[in-house]
Motif scaffolding. Structure first.
Motif, short mmCIF file in Angstrom:
data_model
loop_
_atom_site.label_atom_id
_atom_site.label_comp_id
_atom_site.label_asym_id
_atom_site.label_seq_id
_atom_site.Cartn_x
_atom_site.Cartn_y
_atom_site.Cartn_z
N LYS A 59 -4.74 7.08 -2.86
CA LYS A 59 -4.11 5.94 -3.54
C LYS A 59 -3.41 5.03 -2.54
O LYS A 59 -2.83 5.51 -1.57
CB LYS A 59 -3.09 6.43 -4.57
N LEU A 60 -3.46 3.75 -2.80
CA LEU A 60 -2.67 2.79 -2.05
C LEU A 60 -1.47 2.45 -2.92
O LEU A 60 -1.57 1.73 -3.91
CB LEU A 60 -3.49 1.53 -1.74
N THR A 61 -0.31 2.99 -2.57
CA THR A 61 0.89 2.83 -3.39
C THR A 61 1.62 1.54 -2.99
O THR A 61 1.97 1.36 -1.83
CB THR A 61 1.83 4.03 -3.23
N THR A 62 1.83 0.68 -3.98
CA THR A 62 2.44 -0.63 -3.75
C THR A 62 3.79 -0.74 -4.45
O THR A 62 3.89 -0.52 -5.65
CB THR A 62 1.51 -1.75 -4.28
N CYS A 63 4.82 -1.09 -3.70
CA CYS A 63 6.13 -1.37 -4.29
C CYS A 63 6.19 -2.83 -4.72
O CYS A 63 5.76 -3.73 -3.98
CB CYS A 63 7.24 -1.11 -3.27
N THR A 64 6.72 -3.08 -5.90
CA THR A 64 6.94 -4.44 -6.36
C THR A 64 8.16 -4.47 -7.25
O THR A 64 8.79 -3.44 -7.49
CB THR A 64 5.70 -4.97 -7.10
N ASN A 65 8.52 -5.66 -7.73
CA ASN A 65 9.67 -5.81 -8.62
C ASN A 65 9.21 -6.57 -9.86
O ASN A 65 8.85 -7.74 -9.79
CB ASN A 65 10.78 -6.58 -7.89
N ALA A 115 10.17 2.64 4.44
CA ALA A 115 10.70 3.61 5.41
C ALA A 115 10.95 4.96 4.77
O ALA A 115 10.79 6.01 5.42
CB ALA A 115 11.99 3.07 6.02
N ALA A 116 11.33 4.97 3.48
CA ALA A 116 11.62 6.22 2.77
C ALA A 116 10.38 6.86 2.17
O ALA A 116 10.47 7.89 1.53
CB ALA A 116 12.65 5.95 1.68
N GLY A 117 9.21 6.23 2.36
CA GLY A 117 7.98 6.78 1.83
C GLY A 117 7.79 6.58 0.35
O GLY A 117 7.06 7.32 -0.30
N LYS A 118 8.45 5.56 -0.22
CA LYS A 118 8.28 5.25 -1.63
C LYS A 118 6.91 4.60 -1.89
O LYS A 118 6.37 4.70 -2.99
CB LYS A 118 9.38 4.30 -2.12
#
Length: 287
Positions: A59-65, A115-118
């Motif tokens: 999976k390519l995990t993407t952070c967003t808001n 940086a935290a691996g989220k």
């Protein structure tokens, strides 16, 4: 009984042949363990990585808001938007499925989320700035951004100077370049945690005018309940560009895949198709 001269010579020659054979065996190192590589490297050399290091395999995990329409927002149970489609290009290139994580924008822009691996990447309508580049590696730019002012109809203002002169209440989303920009112009806006709260602040009278990215404002104005009471009063050309964010020590395979996906999409027409899909206009025609 002793050996004849001929017999002694034959024995010596035989011994030399046996010794030579043993020597060749020692140099060869025994049984061959693998085929040689094309560049002459040892077959025992470690294999090159076949893909990027990921937070979750496959999976390519993407952070967003969320929400930040039209860049990323929920449509039923699915997250969709311009940024989602852009990251999907890279995910497909790597044979991965994109998974989206909703997280506070301040945690994203600081680089702490990666940086935290989220997540592996961040796609949140995020402007590339020197301050953010201290903690984040950005992709090549994928969107040229412009800020806009949305105000109550009939307010009679077109500039930040007029807003300041009339002592009107200005609102801005926290942790954004829009907030930074108006502060540099000498204004002290009320800060809202996210874009929906900012819009609600305008609707409820907590702000007379708000500053927000132009595409977001244009999307809001497509809704009759917004367009009936509010209007776009100005566009602010701040020279911003969005980038996909990765952790500071970015995985080179992942960074290359993202950059290649964006560059290829811009050259083969895919980018324009995605742009028109979400903004209703071609690149360069907004505003």
């Amino acid at each position: 009984m002793g050996l004849s001269f001929v017999s002694r010579r034959a024995l010596a020659v035989g011994a030399m042949v046996v010794a030579g054979a043993l020597g060749l065996s020692a140099c060869g190192g025994g049984e061959t363990t693998g085929a040689s590589t094309g560049d002459g490297a040892s077959s025992n050399a470690p294999a090159a990585a076949s893909g990027p290091k990921l937070v979750s395999p496959g999976k390519l995990t993407t952070c967003t808001n969320l929400p930040y329409e039209p860049f990323q927002f929920k449509e039923g149970d699915k997250v969709v938007g311009f940024d989602v489609d852009i990251v999907d290009l890279a995910a497909k290139k790597l044979g991965l499925k994109q998974e989206i994580v909703d997280i506070d924008f301040a945690v994203i822009k600081s680089g702490a989320a990666m940086a935290a691996g989220k997540c592996d990447v961040a796609a949140a309508g995020m402007t590339i700035t020197p301050e953010r580049q201290a903690n984040i590696t950005f992709s090549v730019p994928y969107f040229d951004a412009t800020q806009a002012l949305l105000a109550k109809k009939g307010l009679g203002v077109k500039t930040l100077e007029e807003i300041k002169a009339k002592n009107l209440k200005l609102g801005a989303q926290a942790s954004t370049t829009g907030l930074d920009y108006v502060k540099k112009q000498g204004l002290n806006p009320k800060e809202f945690a996210d874009s929906p709260k900012e819009l609600l602040g305008l609707q409820s009278g907590q702000a007379d005018v708000i500053v927000q990215d132009l595409p977001v404002v244009l999307t809001w104005l497509k809704k009759p309940e917004i367009a009936d009471k509010f209007e776009l009063v100005a566009s602010l050309d701040t020279g911003e560009q969005y980038g996909i964010g990765l952790k500071k020590q970015a995985d080179p395979i992942l960074l290359k895949a993202i950059n290649d996906a964006i560059t290829t999409a811009k050259s083969d027409g895919t980018y324009e198709q995605i742009f028109v899909k979400w903004f209703g206009k071609k690149p360069g025609e907004l505003g």
